[in-house]
Scaffold this motif. Structure first.
Motif, PDB file in Angstrom:
ATOM      1  N   SER A 527       3.206   2.991   7.339  1.00  0.00           N
ATOM      2  CA  SER A 527       2.208   4.053   7.564  1.00  0.00           C
ATOM      3  C   SER A 527       1.029   3.539   8.376  1.00  0.00           C
ATOM      4  O   SER A 527       0.353   4.300   9.069  1.00  0.00           O
ATOM      5  CB  SER A 527       1.707   4.619   6.232  1.00  0.00           C
ATOM      6  N   ALA A 528       0.782   2.206   8.307  1.00  0.00           N
ATOM      7  CA  ALA A 528      -0.340   1.617   9.037  1.00  0.00           C
ATOM      8  C   ALA A 528      -0.151   1.687  10.544  1.00  0.00           C
ATOM      9  O   ALA A 528      -1.111   1.577  11.307  1.00  0.00           O
ATOM     10  CB  ALA A 528      -0.542   0.168   8.604  1.00  0.00           C
ATOM     11  N   GLN A 529       1.104   1.857  10.985  1.00  0.00           N
ATOM     12  CA  GLN A 529       1.363   1.953  12.426  1.00  0.00           C
ATOM     13  C   GLN A 529       0.671   3.166  13.049  1.00  0.00           C
ATOM     14  O   GLN A 529       0.310   3.140  14.217  1.00  0.00           O
ATOM     15  CB  GLN A 529       2.869   2.024  12.672  1.00  0.00           C
ATOM     16  N   THR A 530       0.500   4.227  12.247  1.00  0.00           N
ATOM     17  CA  THR A 530      -0.151   5.435  12.772  1.00  0.00           C
ATOM     18  C   THR A 530      -1.640   5.477  12.455  1.00  0.00           C
ATOM     19  O   THR A 530      -2.404   6.159  13.134  1.00  0.00           O
ATOM     20  CB  THR A 530       0.516   6.700  12.184  1.00  0.00           C
ATOM     21  N   THR A 531      -2.084   4.743  11.423  1.00  0.00           N
ATOM     22  CA  THR A 531      -3.497   4.804  11.025  1.00  0.00           C
ATOM     23  C   THR A 531      -4.313   3.614  11.520  1.00  0.00           C
ATOM     24  O   THR A 531      -5.542   3.640  11.476  1.00  0.00           O
ATOM     25  CB  THR A 531      -3.622   4.878   9.486  1.00  0.00           C
ATOM     26  N   GLY A 532      -3.627   2.564  11.967  1.00  0.00           N
ATOM     27  CA  GLY A 532      -4.337   1.406  12.500  1.00  0.00           C
ATOM     28  C   GLY A 532      -4.992   0.535  11.446  1.00  0.00           C
ATOM     29  O   GLY A 532      -5.971  -0.165  11.732  1.00  0.00           O
ATOM     30  N   GLU A 533      -4.479   0.545  10.225  1.00  0.00           N
ATOM     31  CA  GLU A 533      -5.041  -0.274   9.155  1.00  0.00           C
ATOM     32  C   GLU A 533      -4.716  -1.761   9.379  1.00  0.00           C
ATOM     33  O   GLU A 533      -3.716  -2.111   9.991  1.00  0.00           O
ATOM     34  CB  GLU A 533      -4.470   0.152   7.793  1.00  0.00           C
ATOM     35  N   ASN A 534      -5.560  -2.604   8.817  1.00  0.00           N
ATOM     36  CA  ASN A 534      -5.334  -4.046   8.867  1.00  0.00           C
ATOM     37  C   ASN A 534      -4.252  -4.405   7.837  1.00  0.00           C
ATOM     38  O   ASN A 534      -4.433  -4.197   6.642  1.00  0.00           O
ATOM     39  CB  ASN A 534      -6.634  -4.786   8.544  1.00  0.00           C
ATOM     40  N   VAL A 535      -3.131  -4.968   8.308  1.00  0.00           N
ATOM     41  CA  VAL A 535      -1.993  -5.224   7.415  1.00  0.00           C
ATOM     42  C   VAL A 535      -1.764  -6.717   7.173  1.00  0.00           C
ATOM     43  O   VAL A 535      -0.718  -7.106   6.651  1.00  0.00           O
ATOM     44  CB  VAL A 535      -0.699  -4.585   7.984  1.00  0.00           C
ATOM     45  N   GLU A 536      -2.758  -7.540   7.520  1.00  0.00           N
ATOM     46  CA  GLU A 536      -2.568  -8.985   7.379  1.00  0.00           C
ATOM     47  C   GLU A 536      -2.281  -9.379   5.929  1.00  0.00           C
ATOM     48  O   GLU A 536      -1.300 -10.075   5.630  1.00  0.00           O
ATOM     49  CB  GLU A 536      -3.806  -9.726   7.887  1.00  0.00           C
ATOM     50  N   LEU A 537      -3.142  -8.918   4.997  1.00  0.00           N
ATOM     51  CA  LEU A 537      -2.949  -9.254   3.588  1.00  0.00           C
ATOM     52  C   LEU A 537      -1.659  -8.629   3.063  1.00  0.00           C
ATOM     53  O   LEU A 537      -0.904  -9.260   2.298  1.00  0.00           O
ATOM     54  CB  LEU A 537      -4.149  -8.786   2.760  1.00  0.00           C
ATOM     55  N   LEU A 538      -1.386  -7.405   3.470  1.00  0.00           N
ATOM     56  CA  LEU A 538      -0.186  -6.702   3.018  1.00  0.00           C
ATOM     57  C   LEU A 538       1.074  -7.454   3.469  1.00  0.00           C
ATOM     58  O   LEU A 538       2.037  -7.599   2.700  1.00  0.00           O
ATOM     59  CB  LEU A 538      -0.186  -5.274   3.576  1.00  0.00           C
ATOM     60  N   SER A 539       1.063  -7.941   4.690  1.00  0.00           N
ATOM     61  CA  SER A 539       2.214  -8.700   5.198  1.00  0.00           C
ATOM     62  C   SER A 539       2.431  -9.977   4.385  1.00  0.00           C
ATOM     63  O   SER A 539       3.576 -10.367   4.097  1.00  0.00           O
ATOM     64  CB  SER A 539       1.997  -9.056   6.673  1.00  0.00           C
ATOM     65  N   LYS A 540       1.334 -10.630   4.001  1.00  0.00           N
ATOM     66  CA  LYS A 540       1.442 -11.833   3.173  1.00  0.00           C
ATOM     67  C   LYS A 540       2.052 -11.515   1.815  1.00  0.00           C
ATOM     68  O   LYS A 540       2.846 -12.303   1.277  1.00  0.00           O
ATOM     69  CB  LYS A 540       0.062 -12.467   2.996  1.00  0.00           C
ATOM     70  N   LYS A 541       1.692 -10.359   1.243  1.00  0.00           N
ATOM     71  CA  LYS A 541       2.263  -9.940  -0.041  1.00  0.00           C
ATOM     72  C   LYS A 541       3.772  -9.753   0.088  1.00  0.00           C
ATOM     73  O   LYS A 541       4.553 -10.193  -0.781  1.00  0.00           O
ATOM     74  CB  LYS A 541       1.631  -8.619  -0.508  1.00  0.00           C
ATOM     75  N   ILE A 542       4.168  -9.097   1.176  1.00  0.00           N
ATOM     76  CA  ILE A 542       5.597  -8.821   1.380  1.00  0.00           C
ATOM     77  C   ILE A 542       6.365 -10.122   1.567  1.00  0.00           C
ATOM     78  O   ILE A 542       7.433 -10.324   0.970  1.00  0.00           O
ATOM     79  CB  ILE A 542       5.792  -7.887   2.593  1.00  0.00           C
ATOM     80  N   ASP A 543       5.809 -11.035   2.371  1.00  0.00           N
ATOM     81  CA  ASP A 543       6.491 -12.308   2.630  1.00  0.00           C
ATOM     82  C   ASP A 543       6.566 -13.168   1.367  1.00  0.00           C
ATOM     83  O   ASP A 543       7.599 -13.807   1.088  1.00  0.00           O
ATOM     84  CB  ASP A 543       5.768 -13.080   3.740  1.00  0.00           C
ATOM     85  N   ALA A 544       5.451 -13.175   0.601  1.00  0.00           N
ATOM     86  CA  ALA A 544       5.408 -14.008  -0.610  1.00  0.00           C
ATOM     87  C   ALA A 544       6.083 -13.329  -1.791  1.00  0.00           C
ATOM     88  O   ALA A 544       6.351 -13.981  -2.813  1.00  0.00           O
ATOM     89  CB  ALA A 544       3.960 -14.327  -0.964  1.00  0.00           C
ATOM     90  N   LYS A 545       6.335 -12.034  -1.653  1.00  0.00           N
ATOM     91  CA  LYS A 545       6.940 -11.232  -2.717  1.00  0.00           C
ATOM     92  C   LYS A 545       6.124 -11.297  -4.022  1.00  0.00           C
ATOM     93  O   LYS A 545       6.657 -11.344  -5.121  1.00  0.00           O
ATOM     94  CB  LYS A 545       8.390 -11.673  -2.988  1.00  0.00           C
ATOM     95  N   LYS A 546       4.792 -11.296  -3.802  1.00  0.00           N
ATOM     96  CA  LYS A 546       3.919 -11.261  -4.978  1.00  0.00           C
ATOM     97  C   LYS A 546       2.544 -10.713  -4.593  1.00  0.00           C
ATOM     98  O   LYS A 546       2.169 -10.681  -3.412  1.00  0.00           O
ATOM     99  CB  LYS A 546       3.792 -12.646  -5.595  1.00  0.00           C
ATOM    100  N   TYR A 547       1.791 -10.306  -5.628  1.00  0.00           N
ATOM    101  CA  TYR A 547       0.444  -9.752  -5.435  1.00  0.00           C
ATOM    102  C   TYR A 547      -0.522 -10.851  -5.037  1.00  0.00           C
ATOM    103  O   TYR A 547      -0.543 -11.926  -5.643  1.00  0.00           O
ATOM    104  CB  TYR A 547      -0.037  -9.069  -6.720  1.00  0.00           C
ATOM    105  N   LEU A 548      -1.279 -10.613  -3.992  1.00  0.00           N
ATOM    106  CA  LEU A 548      -2.303 -11.548  -3.524  1.00  0.00           C
ATOM    107  C   LEU A 548      -3.623 -10.804  -3.376  1.00  0.00           C
ATOM    108  O   LEU A 548      -3.652  -9.626  -3.004  1.00  0.00           O
ATOM    109  CB  LEU A 548      -1.904 -12.146  -2.162  1.00  0.00           C
ATOM    110  N   GLU A 549      -4.721 -11.511  -3.610  1.00  0.00           N
ATOM    111  CA  GLU A 549      -6.049 -10.882  -3.440  1.00  0.00           C
ATOM    112  C   GLU A 549      -6.656 -11.310  -2.116  1.00  0.00           C
ATOM    113  O   GLU A 549      -6.399 -12.397  -1.629  1.00  0.00           O
ATOM    114  CB  GLU A 549      -6.967 -11.280  -4.592  1.00  0.00           C
TER     115      GLU A 549
END
Length: 549
Positions: A527-549
């Motif tokens: 959804s960030a592709q259309t809204t332009g949100e910063n997905v850096e932290l989100l990408s790290k969560k997906i790669d690490a497969k865990k919640y990160l702050e």
């Protein structure tokens, strides 16, 4: 003897002290001083008069009446005391007491015509119609004929259910002044009040024969045709009045404002818009014409079209702050953030002391993350907002809370939110934002939970508020309840936002559903592709497969 002189000096000093305090804008101090004076001299009529004036201004009408009446008793020949007492009784709607007061004023100033009129009208207000008629007749005998007397007598005859006499009374004005529009319009309006639009038209046609092309007679004709449900002829007369050279620009402005203020304005929207456009065509260099057209279009929710008119108005005259306010508000509403930003730079510089202009400029800067500029504008708005304008003050403090948070000024942010809630404890936007920012900082979470819960009670089914409550619960470690509220938020949304989906994934992870959590994080990233949100932290969560702050 020496004591009396001392008391007299003290009384005089207290009196002038009270007047000085009042002149400085301290009515409560002046009031206390006058009350102290009256303890020394309860028969001081001047002090009673000044005290009553303050009490009237503060709408303390009962005490104002007592003190003003006592002043008239002590000095019955003082005209100003009676005038004040009349003003108090008018505010109290104690019309029964008014005739006697005007009797006194007539006694004191028999040459002042207005007191005779006030007395006659006071009798009318008390339904003493015959006495009121006699009073108006006496005025006519003493001061000569006056159209206002005929108009007043007409009202009395209508109250007495004697329309024939009312018609005769107003017809006399028309017949005496055949080259004046006044009599024709008064008589036509009377016929319309009596539900006789055809008779009204006959009178107005007669008026146009004597005064061809008179725009005000055309306006009355428009009303008469409207009563007859002949809308085409009504519009024709309205247009004829509006295009007449005999009606000046100010008159046309007033006409348009009255039309747009009419509760039935929706029925005649096309003609209103046509007239407004005509005004801009006929007066192409007057910014007021374009601004008014903009106001009319904005009232009709035609925001893009209204914006165009405001832009034209500003090109002609950039020094009217209300036009900038309307323009900025519309651009913010339409999501035209870049345009609002460009205009905010100009407006904030042009009107540094206009609180509403600064408020909208602040929002334009805030939306574009120009937080330092936003802070300057909101602080200017705060400095220049009337301290009695709680509605605007609440919004300004709340906006300052948002802005200070964005600038990492957390203590100032909390204080601003507290000020907003002191003014309006049920302001849902403030409750939500304050709670959310506390949750991000993991500070005072119990209070954040109370505020967020309250905002949801005040505005149920609001996905933003539900998301905030879910996140506060998340920060408290109450993941099961957080899941309930994030699912409510998603259910309440037409389309789940980036933040909702990310929070949903975070909560699911904490509940041990890692696979579903990753799925929601991936949805958020898409959804960030259309809204332009910063997905850096989100990408790290997906790669690490865990919640990160």
């Amino acid at each position: 003897m020496a004591q009396q002189k001392q008391d007299s000096t003290q009384i005089k000093n207290l009196y002038y002290q009270a007047l000085n305090e009042k002149a400085k804008g301290n009515p409560d101090q002046a009031k206390t001083t006058l009350q102290n004076l009256l303890k020394l001299d309860e028969h001081n009529d001047a002090a009673l008069f000044e005290l009553a004036r303050i009490e009237l201004a503060q709408q303390n009408l009962g005490d104002a009446a007592i003190h003003a009446k006592k002043a008239t008793t002590l000095k019955p020949d003082n005209e100003w005391y009676w005038i004040l007492l009349a003003d108090v009784y008018k505010q109290m709607e104690d019309f029964k007491s008014l005739p006697a007061i005007f009797d006194e004023l007539v006694r004191l100033k028999p040459e002042k015509k207005e007191y005779y009129y006030d007395r006659a009208y006071a009798l009318f207000l008390n339904n003493k119609f015959n006495e009121s008629l006699a009073a108006y007749n006496a005025i006519e005998q003493k001061f000569g004929k006056d159209d206002n007397i005929s108009i007043a007598r007409q009202e009395i005859y209508l109250k007495q259910n004697d329309p024939k006499k009312a018609i005769t009374e107003i017809s006399a004005i028309k017949d005496a002044q055949p080259d004046s529009t006044k009599g024709y319009i008064l008589l036509a309006n009377l016929y319309l009040k009596l539900d006789k639009p055809k008779d009204a038209l006959k009178v107005l046609d007669e008026g146009h024969r004597h005064i061809p092309g008179d725009p005000y007679i055309s306006l009355s004709k428009a009303d008469a045709y409207h009563s007859l449900k002949d809308e085409e002829k009504s519009k024709k007369e309205l247009k004829q009045a509006f295009t007449s050279d005999k009606m000046g620009f100010e008159g046309k402005m007033r006409l348009l404002i009255s039309l747009m203020s009419d509760p039935k304005s929706k029925e005649i929207t096309p003609i209103i818009n046509d007239l407004a456009n005509t005004l801009t065509v006929n007066y192409p260099t007057d910014a007021r014409a374009f601004a008014l057209y903009g106001d009319i279009l904005a009232q009709q929710k035609q925001l893009k079209e209204a914006r165009e008119q405001y832009l034209k108005a500003i090109d002609l005259n950039s020094r009217v702050n209300t036009i900038w306010e309307q323009l900025l508000q519309i651009e913010l509403t339409l999501g035209m953030q870049k345009e609002a930003l460009a205009h905010a730079y100009k407006a904030s510089a042009l009107f540094p002391e206009q609180p509403l202009t600064q408020f909208f400029c602040g929002h334009a800067f805030f939306m574009e993350k120009k937080y330092t500029d936003a802070r300057s504008c909101f602080e200017a708005a705060l400095n220049y907002t009337d301290e009695k304008n709680n509605l605007l003050l609440t919004q300004v403090y709340s906006s300052l809370g948002d802005t200070y948070h964005a600038l990492d000024m957390f203590a100032e942010s909390d204080q601003a939110y507290e000020e907003a809630l002191t003014l309006d404890s049920n302001n849902v936007g403030t409750l939500n934002n304050y709670a959310y920012y506390l949750s991000l900082r993991k500070t005072n979470l119990n209070e954040a939970a109370k505020m967020s819960k309250k905002s949801n009670e005040l505005d149920p089914d609001n996905p933003t508020f539900q998301d905030t409550y879910a996140w506060v619960l998340f920060q408290q470690g109450n993941y099961k309840e957080a899941l309930v509220w994030i699912e409510k938020a998603i259910s309440s949304s037409e389309k789940a936002s980036f933040a909702l989906l990310e929070h949903y994934g975070d909560i699911l992870f904490k509940l041990g559903d890692t696979e579903k959590a990753i799925s929601k994080w991936k949805e958020a990233k898409a959804s960030a592709q259309t809204t332009g949100e910063n997905v850096e932290l989100l990408s790290k969560k997906i790669d690490a497969k865990k919640y990160l702050e």
